[in-house]
Every structure is written in C-alpha cells, then in structure tokens.
Motif scaffolding. Sequence first.
Motif: not given
Length: 143
Positions: A44-50, A107-111, A127-132
């Motif tokens: 699904g691409g980068q947008e789907a990942l975000f 939990q991520m689905a297959e790539w 993968l950076p994950i921002m907590f704000a």
Amino acid sequence: MKTIKWMLLIYGFLWVLGFPVNAQETPAKEEIFSEVDEMPEYKGGQEALFQFVKDNIVYPEEAKKNGVQGKVFVSFVIDEFGAVTESRIARGVNPDLDKEALRVVKQMAEWNPGKKEGKPVKVSMTLPIMFALDENKQKKPNE
C-alpha cells in the motif's frame, strides 16, 4: 564374474566416499542487507504504513501523565518472504514508549520484500515513531 563384482564393489565404495558427510555442519547464516537494488515496501506504500502506525499506536497513559514525548527508532528485518522479523529498539525514549513502538512494529502486515539482483533477500530497516502530546491539551485553562 568375480572380477566384475569386485569392480562394482570398489566403484560403489568410491562413489559413497565422494559425498561429504558432516553431521556437525551448520548452514551459513543468510546475509542481511541494508542497501539493495529494490528496497522493501509496505503493501500500500508509505502512506499506508503511516496510516497503520497512526491507527494502531496507543499513547501509554503513564507516559502521557508524565508528559513524556520523543522519537523511538525501531529496527527490524524484512525477510525474503516480506515478514517482519528481528524487531528491536535501536534508540529509545522511555520504556513505556519503546514497548508500544515495538508492539506496533511487530503487528505490521507483510511487506513486499527487498530484492538484490532480482532475488528476494533479507533487508534491515529502521522506522522512527514519534510520540508527541498535544500541547494545548496539556496546558491548564488559566495558563
């Protein structure tokens, strides 16, 4: 006739000796690449990942209560089948935030797997994950 039997026996013996037998041999660990011809891509691409991260991340209450914020870096491997493996915290912020970021990555689905010379291979990713926290919600009405 006796000579033929001996020759067959000797050839059979030599044939068996030609196969190496080593019960202690372990297969070589497959190489994990950091750069390949075609990098893995989340289906699904980068947008789907975000969107996946946004939809699945739960800000830990204790961290929220204490105003803890920051960027957690999670490293993992996308194997040759597209599965997420070997997830770990590369750079953490706080145990609660680190644990949550790791949970979501696992939990991520297959790539779509990465490829080198046209063949699927294992690729290391981070993968950076921002907590704000929303600053407006943190301030009291009289401030």
